[in-house]
Write an enzyme that holds these catalytic residues in place. Structure first.
Site, mmCIF file in Angstrom:
data_model
loop_
_atom_site.group_PDB
_atom_site.id
_atom_site.type_symbol
_atom_site.label_atom_id
_atom_site.label_comp_id
_atom_site.label_asym_id
_atom_site.label_seq_id
_atom_site.Cartn_x
_atom_site.Cartn_y
_atom_site.Cartn_z
ATOM 1 N N ASP A 198 0.879 -1.165 0.000
ATOM 2 C CA ASP A 198 0.000 0.000 0.000
ATOM 3 C C ASP A 198 0.915 1.212 0.000
ATOM 4 O O ASP A 198 1.687 1.408 0.950
ATOM 5 C CB ASP A 198 -0.882 -0.029 1.259
ATOM 6 N N SER A 225 0.150 11.887 -16.170
ATOM 7 C CA SER A 225 -1.149 12.133 -16.789
ATOM 8 C C SER A 225 -1.112 13.487 -17.475
ATOM 9 O O SER A 225 -0.443 14.410 -16.992
ATOM 10 C CB SER A 225 -2.220 12.141 -15.700
ATOM 11 N N TYR A 234 -7.157 16.186 -8.440
ATOM 12 C CA TYR A 234 -6.428 15.196 -9.251
ATOM 13 C C TYR A 234 -5.277 15.889 -9.978
ATOM 14 O O TYR A 234 -4.130 15.433 -9.934
ATOM 15 C CB TYR A 234 -7.372 14.521 -10.245
ATOM 16 N N LYS A 266 -1.196 15.425 -9.698
ATOM 17 C CA LYS A 266 -0.371 15.010 -10.840
ATOM 18 C C LYS A 266 0.617 16.105 -11.264
ATOM 19 O O LYS A 266 1.724 15.798 -11.711
ATOM 20 C CB LYS A 266 -1.262 14.599 -12.018
HETATM 21 P P1 NAD Z 1 -6.780 1.575 -12.213
HETATM 22 O O1 NAD Z 1 -7.760 2.135 -11.249
HETATM 23 O O2 NAD Z 1 -7.156 0.366 -12.985
HETATM 24 O O3 NAD Z 1 -5.384 1.275 -11.517
HETATM 25 C C1 NAD Z 1 -4.903 2.007 -10.414
HETATM 26 C C2 NAD Z 1 -4.311 1.033 -9.439
HETATM 27 O O4 NAD Z 1 -3.771 1.720 -8.308
HETATM 28 C C3 NAD Z 1 -5.371 0.069 -8.921
HETATM 29 O O5 NAD Z 1 -4.913 -1.245 -9.087
HETATM 30 C C4 NAD Z 1 -5.500 0.460 -7.465
HETATM 31 O O6 NAD Z 1 -5.833 -0.629 -6.634
HETATM 32 C C5 NAD Z 1 -4.104 0.978 -7.171
HETATM 33 N N1 NAD Z 1 -4.056 1.742 -5.935
HETATM 34 C C6 NAD Z 1 -4.905 2.711 -5.490
HETATM 35 N N2 NAD Z 1 -4.533 3.114 -4.261
HETATM 36 C C7 NAD Z 1 -3.429 2.394 -3.926
HETATM 37 C C8 NAD Z 1 -2.590 2.350 -2.785
HETATM 38 N N3 NAD Z 1 -2.814 3.128 -1.715
HETATM 39 N N4 NAD Z 1 -1.547 1.496 -2.778
HETATM 40 C C9 NAD Z 1 -1.294 0.702 -3.845
HETATM 41 N N5 NAD Z 1 -2.070 0.684 -4.934
HETATM 42 C C10 NAD Z 1 -3.122 1.526 -4.975
HETATM 43 O O7 NAD Z 1 -6.440 2.764 -13.217
HETATM 44 P P2 NAD Z 1 -5.191 2.997 -14.201
HETATM 45 O O8 NAD Z 1 -5.722 3.817 -15.284
HETATM 46 O O9 NAD Z 1 -4.503 1.738 -14.519
HETATM 47 O O10 NAD Z 1 -4.258 3.917 -13.288
HETATM 48 C C11 NAD Z 1 -2.877 3.761 -13.192
HETATM 49 C C12 NAD Z 1 -2.214 5.120 -13.177
HETATM 50 O O11 NAD Z 1 -2.455 5.744 -14.437
HETATM 51 C C13 NAD Z 1 -2.751 6.083 -12.123
HETATM 52 O O12 NAD Z 1 -1.661 6.739 -11.508
HETATM 53 C C14 NAD Z 1 -3.576 7.063 -12.928
HETATM 54 O O13 NAD Z 1 -3.633 8.331 -12.333
HETATM 55 C C15 NAD Z 1 -2.800 7.089 -14.222
HETATM 56 N N6 NAD Z 1 -3.559 7.580 -15.374
HETATM 57 C C16 NAD Z 1 -4.682 6.948 -15.790
HETATM 58 C C17 NAD Z 1 -5.402 7.456 -16.866
HETATM 59 C C18 NAD Z 1 -6.670 6.808 -17.369
HETATM 60 O O14 NAD Z 1 -7.377 7.427 -18.147
HETATM 61 N N7 NAD Z 1 -6.972 5.585 -17.002
HETATM 62 C C19 NAD Z 1 -4.949 8.607 -17.525
HETATM 63 C C20 NAD Z 1 -3.782 9.224 -17.093
HETATM 64 C C21 NAD Z 1 -3.087 8.687 -16.008
#
Ligand code: NAD
Length: 289
Positions: A63, A140, A153, A157
């Site tokens: 975590d 992001s 958010y 970021k």
């Molecule tokens: P997702 O929600 O599928 O994955 C995020 C992961 O982070 C999840 O597995 C969640 O359990 C984990 N997480 C949350 N809190 C946590 C903690 N305290 N400790 C450990 N793990 C934790 O979404 P994603 O899109 O795969 O996100 C991954 C990264 O990509 C994030 O940092 C997100 O901000 C970034 N991102 C996503 C997008 C999008 O559109 N999906 C766009 C830009 C950036």
């Protein structure tokens, strides 16, 4: 020797896909420590890597908001070193700012900002001592330009950009490369996992009608962008691989071949007014909404 990779947030989305790709590398170049906050969610990852050799993947609890859990995971790494650290865990928070509780604002900073930073902290001394390393962070476009109803958010970021850029200046002297993989919308569980103020939420009763009508437009815009323009996690993973395989990786990678026009506008017109009106037009004045 295999490159040892540790990834945060591997129970879904980008982290999961990256872990699967690296663990199933045809040349077995990587030993992957896929970490997740809740090990009860490891089934999905295990499903995806079915049939793979055990010697390329280990799943650990981590975590990113809990220092003990970070250190505990670090100490489970059999090779006693991490060559490539991927800080990917993150959450979203969406809605009118006036209804966001201090707790939910703290939470997003704790996961996205402090979570990323304290993960890096935990591996930094060892990487410096090894005289080599890679730190990859899932960035992001929300860390490069502001988005309405995403103030916290974007704040989290943007802050990561500052922290990573600052680190990169120093760490190049230790042969440690910091890279941000800047993603636009990606098809993941992100929209499901994010904390979102729903239009039916009672808290919205405190909000003025004009803001609510802007918020409705924003939500429509957001769902159409995710439907029409979101990338698949495999596309993002390719960019991570580019960065990993490059002998001298860039600080910033964009997951689409061109820098998105709005990001460019923000950089080429530093007084900001053009970006602000362009973004507003895109989100709030589209005819077809
Ligand atoms: P997702 O929600 O599928 O994955 C995020 C992961 O982070 C999840 O597995 C969640 O359990 C984990 N997480 C949350 N809190 C946590 C903690 N305290 N400790 C450990 N793990 C934790 O979404 P994603 O899109 O795969 O996100 C991954 C990264 O990509 C994030 O940092 C997100 O901000 C970034 N991102 C996503 C997008 C999008 O559109 N999906 C766009 C830009 C950036």
């Amino acid at each position: 020797d295999k490159k040892v990779v540790l990834i945060t947030g591997c129970s879904s989305g980008i982290g999961l896909s990256l872990a699967v790709r690296l663990a199933s590398d045809p040349d077995k170049r990587f030993k992957v420590y896929a970490t997740m906050r809740n090990l009860a969610k490891k089934e999905r990852l295990l499903e995806c890597v079915k049939g793979l050799h055990k010697d390329t993947l280990d799943i650990l609890q981590m975590d990113v908001t809990d220092r003990q859990s970070i250190l505990y995971a670090r100490d489970r790494v059999v090779e006693k070193r991490v060559d490539i650290l991927v800080c990917n865990a993150g959450v979203g928070l969406m809605g009118p700012l006036e209804v966001q509780s201090l707790d939910s604002m703290r939470r997003i900073l704790e996961v996205n900002l402090l979570g990323t930073i304290q993960t890096i902290q935990a591996f930094l001394s060892d990487m410096k001592a090894q005289g080599q390393g890679r730190i990859l962070v899932t960035g992001s476009t929300g860390g490069l330009h502001g988005l309405p109803f995403n103030e916290m958010y974007c704040a989290s970021k943007f802050a990561i950009e500052g922290a990573c850029e600052s680190l990169a200046v120093l760490l190049q002297h230790f042969n440690i490369h910091v890279s941000l993989i800047e993603c636009g919308p990606v098809n993941t569980d992100f929209l499901v996992n994010l904390q979102k103020v729903e239009l039916e939420d009672a808290t919205l009763q405190q909000v003025d009608a004009q803001t609510i009508s802007f918020y409705e437009k924003y939500l429509q815009h957001c769902s159409s962008v995710f439907q029409n323009a979101a990338q698949d996690t495999e596309d993002i993973v390719k960019v991570f691989l580019d960065a990993i395989q490059s002998p001298s990786p860039a600080f910033r990678y964009f997951t689409t071949s061109v820098v998105p026009p709005l990001t460019k506008l923000k950089m080429t017109e530093p007084d900001g007014s053009q970006y602000i009106s362009a973004m507003s037009k895109i989100i709030f004045s589209a005819e077809d909404q």
